[in-house]
Design a protein around this motif. Structure first.
Motif, mmCIF file in Angstrom:
data_model
loop_
_atom_site.group_PDB
_atom_site.id
_atom_site.type_symbol
_atom_site.label_atom_id
_atom_site.label_comp_id
_atom_site.label_asym_id
_atom_site.label_seq_id
_atom_site.Cartn_x
_atom_site.Cartn_y
_atom_site.Cartn_z
ATOM 1 N N GLU A 50 0.812 -1.223 0.000
ATOM 2 C CA GLU A 50 0.000 0.000 0.000
ATOM 3 C C GLU A 50 0.845 1.272 0.000
ATOM 4 O OE1 GLU A 50 -2.863 -0.013 3.111
ATOM 5 O OE2 GLU A 50 -3.807 -1.891 2.465
ATOM 6 N N ASP A 51 1.911 1.300 0.803
ATOM 7 C CA ASP A 51 2.739 2.506 0.900
ATOM 8 C C ASP A 51 3.378 2.862 -0.438
ATOM 9 O OD1 ASP A 51 2.108 2.722 3.545
ATOM 10 O OD2 ASP A 51 3.965 1.829 4.288
ATOM 11 N N ILE A 52 3.880 1.843 -1.143
ATOM 12 C CA ILE A 52 4.499 2.096 -2.451
ATOM 13 C C ILE A 52 3.437 2.561 -3.438
ATOM 14 C CG2 ILE A 52 5.789 1.091 -4.363
ATOM 15 C CD1 ILE A 52 6.968 -0.919 -2.411
ATOM 16 N N THR A 53 2.283 1.914 -3.405
ATOM 17 C CA THR A 53 1.181 2.296 -4.299
ATOM 18 C C THR A 53 0.825 3.766 -4.118
ATOM 19 O OG1 THR A 53 0.261 0.054 -4.166
ATOM 20 C CG2 THR A 53 -1.196 1.793 -4.974
ATOM 21 N N GLN A 54 0.632 4.171 -2.880
ATOM 22 C CA GLN A 54 0.241 5.545 -2.582
ATOM 23 C C GLN A 54 1.340 6.531 -2.975
ATOM 24 O OE1 GLN A 54 -0.886 5.562 1.550
ATOM 25 N NE2 GLN A 54 -2.609 4.168 1.229
ATOM 26 N N THR A 55 2.595 6.143 -2.772
ATOM 27 C CA THR A 55 3.711 7.028 -3.107
ATOM 28 C C THR A 55 3.797 7.274 -4.610
ATOM 29 O OG1 THR A 55 4.981 6.231 -1.195
ATOM 30 C CG2 THR A 55 6.203 7.382 -2.914
ATOM 31 N N ILE A 56 3.666 6.210 -5.409
ATOM 32 C CA ILE A 56 3.767 6.359 -6.862
ATOM 33 C C ILE A 56 2.573 7.132 -7.409
ATOM 34 C CG2 ILE A 56 3.866 5.140 -9.068
ATOM 35 C CD1 ILE A 56 5.308 2.854 -7.652
ATOM 36 N N ILE A 57 1.373 6.817 -6.939
ATOM 37 C CA ILE A 57 0.181 7.520 -7.428
ATOM 38 C C ILE A 57 0.200 8.984 -6.999
ATOM 39 C CG2 ILE A 57 -2.336 7.648 -7.237
ATOM 40 C CD1 ILE A 57 -2.402 4.615 -7.356
ATOM 41 N N ALA A 58 0.720 9.247 -5.788
ATOM 42 C CA ALA A 58 0.870 10.635 -5.341
ATOM 43 C C ALA A 58 1.844 11.387 -6.245
ATOM 44 C CB ALA A 58 1.360 10.667 -3.894
ATOM 45 N N ALA A 59 2.898 10.699 -6.674
ATOM 46 C CA ALA A 59 3.865 11.324 -7.590
ATOM 47 C C ALA A 59 3.193 11.686 -8.916
ATOM 48 C CB ALA A 59 5.041 10.382 -7.836
ATOM 49 N N LEU A 60 2.287 10.834 -9.389
ATOM 50 C CA LEU A 60 1.545 11.121 -10.616
ATOM 51 C C LEU A 60 0.586 12.299 -10.434
ATOM 52 C CD1 LEU A 60 0.699 7.474 -11.747
ATOM 53 C CD2 LEU A 60 2.104 9.084 -13.027
ATOM 54 N N MET A 61 -0.016 12.379 -9.268
ATOM 55 C CA MET A 61 -0.977 13.457 -9.001
ATOM 56 C C MET A 61 -0.292 14.812 -8.836
ATOM 57 S SD MET A 61 -3.691 11.748 -6.354
ATOM 58 C CE MET A 61 -4.914 10.545 -6.866
ATOM 59 N N GLU A 62 0.885 14.804 -8.222
ATOM 60 C CA GLU A 62 1.548 16.057 -7.878
ATOM 61 C C GLU A 62 2.351 16.655 -9.026
ATOM 62 O OE1 GLU A 62 3.764 14.933 -4.449
ATOM 63 O OE2 GLU A 62 1.999 14.798 -3.150
ATOM 64 N N ARG A 63 2.655 15.852 -10.026
ATOM 65 C CA ARG A 63 3.393 16.373 -11.189
ATOM 66 C C ARG A 63 2.430 17.079 -12.142
ATOM 67 N NH1 ARG A 63 9.255 15.304 -11.225
ATOM 68 N NH2 ARG A 63 9.474 13.995 -9.383
ATOM 69 N N GLU A 64 2.970 18.004 -12.917
ATOM 70 C CA GLU A 64 2.137 18.708 -13.889
ATOM 71 C C GLU A 64 1.640 17.742 -14.952
ATOM 72 O OE1 GLU A 64 4.083 22.043 -15.582
ATOM 73 O OE2 GLU A 64 4.451 23.031 -13.656
ATOM 74 N N GLU A 65 0.359 17.857 -15.272
ATOM 75 C CA GLU A 65 -0.264 16.950 -16.235
ATOM 76 C C GLU A 65 0.434 17.004 -17.591
ATOM 77 O OE1 GLU A 65 -4.645 16.386 -18.315
ATOM 78 O OE2 GLU A 65 -4.525 17.287 -16.315
ATOM 79 N N ALA A 66 0.831 18.207 -18.021
ATOM 80 C CA ALA A 66 1.492 18.368 -19.325
ATOM 81 C C ALA A 66 2.819 17.627 -19.371
ATOM 82 C CB ALA A 66 1.703 19.853 -19.621
ATOM 83 N N SER A 67 3.592 17.698 -18.287
ATOM 84 C CA SER A 67 4.898 17.024 -18.259
ATOM 85 C C SER A 67 4.737 15.507 -18.260
ATOM 86 C CB SER A 67 5.704 17.466 -17.035
ATOM 87 O OG SER A 67 5.094 17.029 -15.834
ATOM 88 N N LEU A 68 3.685 15.017 -17.606
ATOM 89 C CA LEU A 68 3.431 13.576 -17.588
ATOM 90 C C LEU A 68 3.082 13.059 -18.980
ATOM 91 C CD1 LEU A 68 1.274 13.197 -14.338
ATOM 92 C CD2 LEU A 68 3.651 12.498 -14.641
ATOM 93 N N GLU A 69 2.337 13.848 -19.725
ATOM 94 C CA GLU A 69 1.882 13.420 -21.049
ATOM 95 C C GLU A 69 2.974 13.543 -22.114
ATOM 96 O OE1 GLU A 69 -1.738 15.463 -21.928
ATOM 97 O OE2 GLU A 69 -2.859 14.497 -20.310
#
Length: 282
Positions: free
Chosen positions: A181-200
């Protein structure tokens, strides 16, 4: 073959051919400890490759010397002191490949690669080589030391996205099927906190999604909570993460409903692309 081609094109073809030879040689002689390209003393094959090709060539040493911890690490060690970043990154990856599936009380892979993962310690390329090396060396072991070392890398917003992606993949490899769970939350939080444009725009974003998926490989319904979290990630990155996670969770199960759902998604048309094509035609 009779067609005249620019010298630059020939050089590119030559580099590709050499890279292909490097991979074939590594797979053919996997774990054999001897070959005619990389290991002979004074061999110049490494320098017949360019940039990332040199990284691949250096990393192939890990495949050639696979599982030979005592003798193999000695042959790879000299490449860790080279000035060329491409070669050094490949050597770090080679350490991980060599130690894949090996259990050693001295933990040589952790000892050698740990220093290159520390915040601000090395260039992104070297960090990526070390991170992937750790993931391969401790594949499926759920080693606590790897968790302690890599979670802060993923959580740090100042870390380049490509480095975060490689750390996420390595966590997924190390804790495959653990539903951590901790790793899951950490990675998904990283996706949420980064700018959407940079992720795409960054292609390696998909490795973060794969890292989450590997945590739930074959665990089916146990991925439901993580799936809801993934759906909360905005934009295309969230959709990609949800599909990757669901696919990994039901991998190899033959679940008919999931197969039908994925076939339906594969058959959908991208209306956005069609609209852009129509606009360009007008």
């Amino acid at each position: 073959h009779l067609e005249k081609r620019p010298a630059s094109a020939a050089a590119v073809d030559s580099a590709r051919a050499n890279l292909a030879s490097t991979f074939v040689n590594a797979f053919v002689n996997l774990g054999f400890g001897a070959d005619k390209l990389m290991l002979p003393e004074g061999n110049k094959w490494l320098y017949k490759n360019k940039e990332h090709g040199m990284t691949s060539a250096a990393a192939s040493l890990g495949a050639l010397l696979c599982w030979d911890v005592d003798g193999g690490l000695t042959q790879i060690d000299k490449f860790l002191y080279m000035s060329d970043t491409n070669i050094k990154a490949g050597a770090l990856l080679a350490v991980g490949i060599l130690n894949c599936g090996v259990r050693n009380e001295c933990d040589p892979a952790l000892a050698l690669l740990n220093d290159y993962v520390e915040p601000g310690a090395e260039t992104p390329q070297l960090k990526m080589g070390a991170l992937l090396g750790l993931g391969l060396a401790y594949l499926g072991t759920r080693k606590a030391e790897v968790l302690e070392q890599l979670v802060p890398v993923v959580a740090d917003l100042d870390t380049p996205l490509e480095v975060v992606a490689m750390a996420s993949l390595s966590l997924g490899l190390t804790f495959a099927g653990s539903c951590h769970e901790d790793i899951t939350q950490t990675i998904i939080a990283a996706l949420m906190e980064r700018e959407e444009a940079s992720l795409e725009t960054e292609s390696l974003t998909r490795l973060l999604c794969l890292g989450v998926g590997l945590l739930y490989i074959g665990r089916q319904g146990e991925a439901d909570l993580a799936l809801e979290l993934a759906k909360a990630v905005p934009g295309e990155a969230g959709a990609y993460c949800a599909i990757t996670l669901e696919t990994c969770a039901y991998a190899g199960t033959g679940n008919v409903l999931k197969v039908q759902r994925l076939l339906g998604l594969a058959g959908e048309h991208n209306n956005k692309e069609e609209e852009e094509e129509e606009a360009a035609a007008v």
